[in-house]
Design an enzyme around this catalytic site. Sequence first.
Site, short mmCIF file in Angstrom:
data_model
loop_
_atom_site.label_atom_id
_atom_site.label_comp_id
_atom_site.label_asym_id
_atom_site.label_seq_id
_atom_site.Cartn_x
_atom_site.Cartn_y
_atom_site.Cartn_z
N TYR A 102 0.85 -1.19 0.00
CA TYR A 102 0.00 0.00 0.00
C TYR A 102 0.89 1.25 0.00
CZ TYR A 102 -3.01 3.69 1.73
OH TYR A 102 -3.66 4.88 1.89
N ASP A 174 0.78 -7.74 7.27
CA ASP A 174 -0.42 -6.94 7.02
C ASP A 174 -1.44 -7.86 6.34
OD1 ASP A 174 -2.40 -5.30 5.95
OD2 ASP A 174 -1.02 -3.61 5.67
N LYS A 199 -11.24 -1.88 6.00
CA LYS A 199 -11.51 -2.68 4.80
C LYS A 199 -12.46 -3.84 5.12
CE LYS A 199 -8.79 0.32 2.91
NZ LYS A 199 -7.87 0.83 3.86
O1 P1T Z 1 -6.33 3.65 5.50
P1 P1T Z 1 -5.88 3.00 6.78
O2 P1T Z 1 -7.00 2.44 7.62
O3 P1T Z 1 -4.93 3.85 7.57
O4 P1T Z 1 -5.04 1.70 6.34
C1 P1T Z 1 -3.86 1.74 5.64
C2 P1T Z 1 -3.65 0.47 4.88
C3 P1T Z 1 -2.81 -0.50 5.40
N1 P1T Z 1 -2.59 -1.67 4.77
C4 P1T Z 1 -3.17 -1.94 3.59
C5 P1T Z 1 -2.88 -3.23 2.90
C6 P1T Z 1 -4.05 -1.02 3.00
O5 P1T Z 1 -4.61 -1.32 1.83
C7 P1T Z 1 -4.29 0.23 3.66
C8 P1T Z 1 -5.18 1.27 3.06
N2 P1T Z 1 -5.42 1.11 1.71
C9 P1T Z 1 -6.23 1.91 0.95
C10 P1T Z 1 -6.86 2.99 1.42
C11 P1T Z 1 -6.35 1.54 -0.48
O6 P1T Z 1 -7.27 2.00 -1.19
O7 P1T Z 1 -5.54 0.72 -0.92
#
Ligand code: P1T
Length: 379
Positions: A102, A174, A199
């Site tokens: 990400y 993750d 998510k």
């Molecule tokens: O957005 P947040 O709750 O802070 O999470 C960050 C995050 C961490 N790890 C992964 C694999 C992620 O996909 C994300 C956030 N990703 C998005 C917002 C996206 O659209 O890919």
Amino acid sequence: MTEGFETLAIHAGQEADPHTGAVVPPIYAVSTYKQDGVGGLRSGYEYSRSANPTRTALEEAMAAVEGGTRGLAFASGLAAEDAVLRTVCRPGDHVIIPNDAYGGTYRLFAKVHERWGLHYDPVALDNMNAVGAAITPKTKIIWVETPTNPLLGISDIAALADLAHDCGALLVVDNTFASPYLQQPLALGADIVVHSTTKYVGGHSDVVGGALVAKDPELGERLAYHQNAMGAVAGPFDAWLTLRGLKTLAVRMERHCDNAERVADLLLAHPKVISVLYPGLPEHPGHEIAAKQMRRFGGMVSFRVAGGEADAVEICNRAKLFTLGESLGGVESLIEHPGRMTHASAAGSPLEVPGDLVRLSVGIESIDDLLADLTQALS
Ligand code: P1T
């Protein structure tokens, strides 16, 4: 008797309220708690940054579904990641990160923690020789995303755990793309699981949150210390929404997987699509490892188009039922252009993503409607 995943998701940490019998943990919208004399706590709670009963319910449920000893809920996924780095690493330490991840995670390493003396190397985590070669005496963490965001790469959690432990490092996974229903990294040897609960766990695109689950109680205690000391906790309403989402995670994930498999098949047969990135496809290079460590292959599908970046952007703009937007894992389908949206912060870095890439978060709408929308967007 060990309870099943669905039972834990609905009941762990979620006893009926002792005062009213309410079957759902109430939203404890409160900052402080009455004490029975100085130093004498009435309920175990003293201040809601340190602990709040609604958050505790979510934290216990997350620990249970990931098979860990300690769950911690944060204001966002990135806040949870930050807490891991600050707990485990100090200036001069080194971390191995995925060469696909990400964009915000990469930004946290490259633009925030590097300024405080944390060194990192992006490595292809499906290449064990490359990972072994990148380890230094200062390596404290191998940081894994599997499947990766947005290229859906797969790495072998058990093998990476062995490698990390052999050199005295921790394996942090993750697990956002898989969700705890499809993959349980702690059972495969990981030390800490990270989630953006924004998510699949939340599941309805109505809350931002993050979580950590630790296998070892002592490490869990250190993470909890930093959670309180740094303060980026989940509020009670957010914790309540996230817990509500968790209860239905298993049934939602089954439908996400059903629909994603159909979408991958449609894309595979489409003349405008040059490659389909989905670990459920037998031709995916990580398919065998995914089949070994995941229950099914998830709801995320990426693809590359023959017409390059302009076509990829056009397809995103033409989709209707697939809503153009960042994020993923909600019941509604989303489409996005990672290069210009979620991964724009990785432009010019080793984690830059191809311009001809489109990412889908396949939701749980009627599959025929989803396929029809993709067909018209690709036309
Ligand atoms: O957005 P947040 O709750 O802070 O999470 C960050 C995050 C961490 N790890 C992964 C694999 C992620 O996909 C994300 C956030 N990703 C998005 C917002 C996206 O659209 O890919």
